[in-house]
Scaffold this motif. Structure first.
Motif, short mmCIF file in Angstrom:
data_model
loop_
_atom_site.label_atom_id
_atom_site.label_comp_id
_atom_site.label_asym_id
_atom_site.label_seq_id
_atom_site.Cartn_x
_atom_site.Cartn_y
_atom_site.Cartn_z
N SER A 1 0.82 -1.21 0.00
CA SER A 1 0.00 0.00 0.00
C SER A 1 0.86 1.26 0.00
O SER A 1 2.07 1.22 0.25
N ALA A 2 0.22 2.38 -0.27
CA ALA A 2 0.96 3.62 -0.55
C ALA A 2 1.63 4.21 0.68
O ALA A 2 2.42 5.14 0.56
N ASP A 3 1.35 3.63 1.87
CA ASP A 3 2.04 4.18 3.05
C ASP A 3 3.55 4.00 2.95
O ASP A 3 4.32 4.85 3.40
N LEU B 1 -3.92 8.13 -2.14
CA LEU B 1 -3.45 7.93 -0.76
C LEU B 1 -2.03 8.47 -0.60
O LEU B 1 -1.71 9.12 0.40
N LEU B 2 -1.19 8.21 -1.59
CA LEU B 2 0.18 8.74 -1.52
C LEU B 2 0.16 10.27 -1.38
O LEU B 2 0.83 10.83 -0.51
N CYS B 3 -0.65 10.91 -2.23
CA CYS B 3 -0.72 12.38 -2.19
C CYS B 3 -1.22 12.84 -0.82
O CYS B 3 -0.69 13.80 -0.24
N GLU B 4 -2.21 12.12 -0.30
CA GLU B 4 -2.77 12.50 1.00
C GLU B 4 -1.71 12.38 2.10
O GLU B 4 -1.58 13.26 2.96
N LEU B 5 -0.94 11.29 2.06
CA LEU B 5 0.07 11.08 3.10
C LEU B 5 1.19 12.12 3.00
O LEU B 5 1.72 12.58 4.01
N LEU B 6 1.53 12.50 1.77
CA LEU B 6 2.56 13.52 1.60
C LEU B 6 2.04 14.87 2.09
O LEU B 6 2.75 15.62 2.78
N ASP B 7 0.77 15.17 1.76
CA ASP B 7 0.16 16.42 2.25
C ASP B 7 0.19 16.46 3.77
O ASP B 7 0.58 17.45 4.39
N ASN B 8 -0.23 15.33 4.33
CA ASN B 8 -0.27 15.17 5.77
C ASN B 8 1.07 15.45 6.44
O ASN B 8 1.15 16.04 7.51
N GLY C 1 10.70 4.54 -7.19
CA GLY C 1 9.30 4.21 -7.41
C GLY C 1 8.99 2.79 -7.00
O GLY C 1 9.77 2.12 -6.32
N ARG C 2 7.81 2.37 -7.45
CA ARG C 2 7.29 1.05 -7.08
C ARG C 2 7.56 0.06 -8.21
O ARG C 2 7.47 0.42 -9.39
N TYR C 3 7.91 -1.16 -7.84
CA TYR C 3 8.19 -2.18 -8.87
C TYR C 3 7.62 -3.53 -8.45
O TYR C 3 8.32 -4.46 -8.13
N ASP C 4 6.28 -3.62 -8.51
CA ASP C 4 5.60 -4.80 -7.98
C ASP C 4 5.83 -6.07 -8.80
O ASP C 4 5.63 -7.17 -8.29
N VAL D 1 9.29 -1.32 -3.40
CA VAL D 1 9.38 0.14 -3.57
C VAL D 1 10.78 0.57 -3.17
O VAL D 1 11.31 0.05 -2.18
N GLY D 2 11.35 1.49 -3.92
CA GLY D 2 12.69 1.95 -3.53
C GLY D 2 13.09 3.20 -4.27
O GLY D 2 12.33 3.75 -5.07
#
Ligand code: ATP
Ligand code: MG
Length: 426
Positions: free
Chosen positions: A137-139, A239-246, A286-289, A303-304
């Motif tokens: 998840s984006a956290d 969610l990523l944007c929200e967490l960064l805003d936060n 970035g993410r590399y699932d 992610v890295g």
């Protein structure tokens, strides 16, 4: 005289005038990763060529033209690692660190790419990077970005770097986008350079990453990836944007950001600075699932990011955010007359015993007082300890301040640490 041999073009020596700056940066990095609970992984510098072909992608700058690849003595194709993620995944799969687990790892070390050397771009360069596994998840995307932001804060350069983020979506969404992008680019084929035309066929997203200004201009009017995102990726990005805003981390959404490696999906990001000229990307990731599975492991998200150490050191130096190298020693111990050498060495050792902060250099090789003091001055010492046969007999030294206008004084050995603390204020 024999002809001198020089270093390979694009591969730099790090001389004593520079190495102290690197140590400061490395120490800051170690402090920050520890504060997030990340553990170090060290992998070999040489890997099978296939590892990088399969992970980074056949149609990328790195694999097409930048790798140092050679045949081993038994004919195996080996490559000097051009980046760290593929190796970390390889090692993680090989040692069972990834399947059904969560990992937060970091690495630091040399990477090799055959590029045209210029400021901020070298053939041997160094990256610090983090890689996380098993977190979908984006956290965690937000966490690795916060970790990098903490580095800027620690080094006092938060105002000099900006964060760009984008989402590449799922494989399927990216495929839909590719079709739209190809249709757009085909309408403007005449404005594409040779590289981009080739990529249009083999790997169209790479055209977005072109460094050619004309292609960049064309691409800025191309359809946007963000319009093609699948719902899950949209929610992930939100969610990523929200967490960064936060967290109060400012960012710019850049829908053309795709990165130069094929393994990314969903989140990609770059930290960019205006202070370094053309080579402005300091840190990217970035993410590399899909990568773990692509390299033979059971599927696990990843992610890295990787940070260019030369660019960071250069940036800190340019902005005067790093201490210039200190002198090698503060205290210079002389030995006047051959019979004092043993005593002088004892004095130096006892100072190192008494305080590990003392930086003591012992004069070696004899010579008169003038010569020894010249050495002391050359290494930048603040204090010289004059040791002749009289001092030796009396268990003393003569303490001579070399900077400022302090007086020369005789000091008993037992009083020496305190006297030095006084003079050096350490
Ligand atoms: P660029 O667009 O500058 O070529 P890249 O996309 O190839 O960068 P990555 O593979 O993502 O770079 O590597 C991460 C970071 O490593 C870069 O942002 C940069 O700071 C640094 N880096 C990459 N290549 C070099 C190089 N040849 N010399 C010095 N640093 C480099
Ligand atoms: Mg590159």
């Amino acid at each position: 005289m024999a002809k001198t041999i020089q270093a390979i073009r694009g591969m730099n020596d790090c001389l004593p005038t520079e190495s102290g700056k690197w140590q400061q940066v490395e120490a800051g990095i170690r402090q920050v990763v520890a504060s997030y609970g990340y553990q170090e992984i060290r992998t070999p510098i040489v890997e099978s060529t296939d590892l990088f072909k399969r992970s980074i992608g056949e149609v990328t700058d790195i694999v097409e033209k930048e790798m140092y690849t050679f045949a081993d003595r038994n004919g195996d194709s080996l490559t000097l690692r051009p980046e760290g993620t593929a190796s970390a995944v390889r090692a993680g799969n090989e040692h069972g660190l990834i399947y059904n687990q969560q990992q937060r790892l970091w690495y630091m070390g040399p990477m090799f790419r055959h590029e045209r050397p210029q400021k901020g771009r070298y053939r041997q360069f160094h990256q610090f990077g983090v890689e996380t596994y098993g977190l979908a998840s984006a956290d965690i995307d937000a966490e690795v970005i916060l970790l990098s932001a903490r580095l800027w804060k620690l080094f006092g350069i938060s105002d000099h770097v900006t964060l760009q983020i984008n989402s590449l979506g799922s494989n399927e969404a990216r495929q839909n986008y590719k079709d739209a992008l190809v249709a757009y680019l085909k309408q403007h084929e005449s404005q594409l350079d040779e590289d981009s035309l080739r990529r249009l066929e083999s790997n169209p997203l790479r055209v977005l990453d072109s460094k050619n200004p004309q292609v960049q201009a064309l691409v800025s009017d191309a359809p946007s990836l963000l319009e093609y995102l699948d719902d899950d990726s949209k929610a992930h990005f939100a969610l990523l944007c929200e967490l960064l805003d936060n967290a109060g981390v400012a960012y710019e959404i850049n829908p053309r950001l795709v990165r130069g490696l094929d393994y990314y999906n969903r989140t990609v990001f770059e930290w960019v600075t205006e202070s370094l000229g053309a080579q402005g990307t300091v840190c990217a990731g970035g993410r590399y699932d899909g990568l773990v599975e692509q390299l033979g492991g059971k599927p696990a998200p990843g992610v890295g990011f990787a940070l260019g150490m030369e660019r960071l050191v250069l940036l800190l130096d340019t902005l005067e955010k790093i201490e210039q190298n200190q002198p090698a020693a503060d205290i210079y111990v002389t030995a006047l007359g051959d019979d004092t050498r043993g005593y002088a060495s004892q004095v130096a050792e006892s100072l190192r015993d008494s305080d590990s902060q003392f930086r003591v250099m012992l004069h070696c090789g004899g010579g008169n007082l003038k010569k020894q003091l010249k050495r002391a001055d050359k290494v930048g010492a603040s204090v010289a300890l004059l040791i002749g046969s009289e001092e030796m007999a009396a268990h003393q030294v003569t303490l001579k301040p070399l900077r400022g206008n302090g007086e020369q004084v005789n000091v008993a050995l037992s009083e020496l640490p305190a006297a030095l603390h006084n003079v050096l204020s350490v």
